[in-house]
Structures are given as C-alpha cells and as structure tokens.
Enzyme design. Structure first.
Site, short mmCIF file in Angstrom:
data_model
loop_
_atom_site.label_atom_id
_atom_site.label_comp_id
_atom_site.label_asym_id
_atom_site.label_seq_id
_atom_site.Cartn_x
_atom_site.Cartn_y
_atom_site.Cartn_z
CE LYS A 129 -18.11 -7.46 41.94
NZ LYS A 129 -18.26 -7.15 43.38
CB SER A 142 -15.09 -5.08 43.51
OG SER A 142 -16.36 -4.81 44.03
#
Lengths: 201, 201
Positions: free
Chosen positions: B156, B119
């Site tokens: 993230k 990701s």
DNA sequence: ATTAGTACTGTAATTATATACAGTATATAG
DNA sequence: CTATATACTGTATATAATTACAGTACTAAT
C-alpha cells in the site's frame, strides 16, 4: 576482422578461460606452458598476430595486459527518445545498454524502450517505464505492440489488423482509437511488448 | 566475514573498477598511484588486511594475482504467497531465486514480492507483477510500502505514520484507506517498494 | 600498560614478465 | 622466385611487480 587460425583461436580461448577461472589474463609464460611451447616468445608472437587481427589489444609494459576486444555485441540496448525518420535501433537512440547475461526477464527481448506519455496507463504502463520489446514475436490481436506510424513510434494495443484497416488502442479513456489505412499511411509493427521494468518507484 | 574499513572498501572498489575497465586487477603500484600512496607497500598491506577479512585471495608470486572472493553470491529471492504467521523471507515463501549479479535494477533490492490482488492498479501495479522491495530503505510518507498488519502482508501507499495512527492507502478507487492504531493492531513496515518487474505482458 | 589493528613512508631485493633479437621450417600468394 | 604469414626454439635483458624489512603515528580493546 580477419579470421583467426586454429592455433590462434586456441590461444584466444585459453586467454578467455584463464580470465574465467582466475579473473585475470595469463602471462606469455602461462600460455607457453599450457600449450607446451618451450619459449614464451611463441606465445608473444601469437598474441601479436591475434592483436593484428583485432581480437585483442595488448597494453605494452603492463603484465597480463591483454584486453579482449569483445566483438560479441549481445548487449540489450535501452532506447530513449526515438528520433523521427531513422530506425529505432539507430545509435543515437540508444540511452545505454545492459549485458544480456544480466537480463532476468524473457530472452526474447531485443531492446528496451522507454515509454513516453500516459496513453497506456490503464494497463499499468507509465511514463518512463521500460518495456521489453521482441522484434520477432508475431504481433497478436489484443497484445501490446510497438508501432511506427508515418515515422512516429508509439506503444499501443493491437485491436484489428487487416490489409486496409488497422486499429490501435490507447489504454487510457482520454484517448480514442487510432484507425489506420496502411495503403495511405505508412505503418510498421516494430515488435511486441513482452515485459516491463520500472525503476525508482 | 568481518567488515572492511572505509579505506579498505575504497581499495576493494578500486580493484573492482579496474577489472571492470581493463579486464585485469591492478598492481600494488597502480593502487598506490590511484589513491596517492607514496609507497606500494601501503597497498600491499591493505590487500593483506582485505584478504584476511576474506574479501579477496592473493596468489603469491603472480603479478596482479588478486582474486575477488565473490561475496555477492546472495541470490535475490522471489516471494510468492506469504504464509500467515511466519516471516516474509521464510523458506516456504520463496518461489525461486535469481542471482544478484543478474539484477539490472537497483541493488538495494532485498527480495521481489509477487503482487496479489488489484489494490494498486491506479499506480500501475498489477496482479502477478513483481515488486522489488528494500528492507533497509526508510519508508517515506507517500511511498509504496510492504506492510504486515496482524500477520497479513499487503502492499500500500504510506499516507500517515504516527505513534497512534497509521494510514495506508490502496491505489484503487474501489478500496478505502486502512486506518491502523499500532497500539491495538500489530503493524510492521517490512520494506519500501523500489522497482517493478512484469513478465509476459 | 600492552597488544592488535589501521594507515601509512621509504628502501631494497628477488622474481615475474614483457619483449627484443637471432634463428629454423613450412605454406601460400603474387 | 620472393615476399609474407604461420609456427615455433633459444637466449637475453630491461623493467614490472611482488614482497620482505624497518620505521612512524594513531586508535581501540584487554
């Protein structure tokens, strides 16, 4: 640097292990006691001899003022910009060094090279990253190598390696493959990339 | 181990850098001179205080007999898969540890976290990479954070951080932003990403 | 109110340490 | 044959360094 005699080496080792154990060098008396000398002057004279041969420095007037002149250059250099023409590991290219004992990555690493440009972003190698380079590791097809083409140092993926055709690939869609004929252009594979470090994300 | 005062810490740092520079600890007089004391006894008393707090040992009668009590012996854990439910630093998550003294990156790093998934590939963070995480560093908007959402740990970019709206972004075009309402979903920012390590490229 | 901790100055004594000087003995190189 | 290096003993001394003692002043806790 001349060689030490057996006795002198014994004394140098004693100094090293004293520092290892306690954190500071021994006094002349400490040395004399450890080796059974009856006079601290025996130690003094050995120290002078060892200093003369360049293995230690003695600070005059300071107690325990023995400085090890560590010849053991097992530091890993960090290479910044590589000046065109010279070898990668030339003095002027070394940004700083880190002791090998602090290296938690592979100990095959001969030096770290600071990455310039964005030609390898697709494999997660970014500008200013440090790549760990092994000089000895045999460069494999498909691995990332440090190559020198006509005195220009670059990091690329090795795609093909033949006598008259070498292909290096930039891992960035905006760049195209580099095709080299080693009989025309000078090409040296300087090493293989075995690790990556990124500081201050 | 009690905390040192500002002055005491200054003296401890002086001792450390003296050892770093010369290879042996300073004398009381050295310390006094460096910090501008007019009496070596000022240094003596500070040393006694620092010893009392456990940071050094003083060998009586020995010149420069200051031994650093290595407090910095806390290893940096490398966290593999984080088991759901428990804290990140739980025993069972620790893949291995590395001595802090071997860490050549920032010493703000509290642990290394092995990255799972793709990701964050667009900012060069790949599966199996190790990211250095600082627990204390204040997470800034735009920085890469380790977040725990309903007991799921993820890495993230922090895009927005308000009382009732937090946005985390996967740096990969194939993923969309994660919008969280902290009053509904449990969210903890575990730390900030300050470094990256990649072994065996 | 008093004790304990921090942060120093100032003096002085004791001991730790470096280091010079005077020797003895053996080995090696020019 | 004579320097020069190695490898010590033995003594002595100046100085480097620790460390005790006597103060002053401020702060925080009991």
């Amino acid at each position: 640097m001349k060689n030490l005699t057996k006795r002198q080496e014994e004394i140098l080792n004693l100094i090293k292990s004293h520092i290892q154990d306690l954190g500071f060098p021994p006094t002349r008396a400490d040395i004399a006691k450890s080796l059974g000398f009856k006079s601290p002057n025996a130690a003094e004279q050995h120290l002078r001899a060892i200093e003369k041969k360049g293995f230690i420095s003695i600070l005059s007037g300071a107690s325990r003022g023995i400085i090890l002149n560590d010849t053991a250059n097992d530091d890993i250099p960090i290479i910044g910009l590589v000046a065109a023409g010279g070898p990668i590991l030339a003095e002027e290219n070394i940004e700083k060094t880190i002791p090998r004992s602090n290296n938690l990555l592979s100990n095959e690493i001969d030096y770290y090279l600071r990455v310039k440009g964005d030609s390898m972003v697709d494999v997660g190698i970014f500008e200013e990253d440090l790549i760990g380079v092994s000089k000895t590791l045999n460069p494999k097809i498909g691995s990332i190598v440090v190559a020198r083409i006509n005195n220009e140092v670059t990091v690329k993926t090795l795609i093909e390696f033949n006598q008259n055709k070498v292909i290096l690939r930039a891992e960035n869609k905006n760049y195209s493959d580099i095709k080299i004929n080693p009989s025309i252009d000078e090409l040296v594979i300087e090493g293989s990339c075995v690790a990556l470090l990124r500081e201050s994300i």
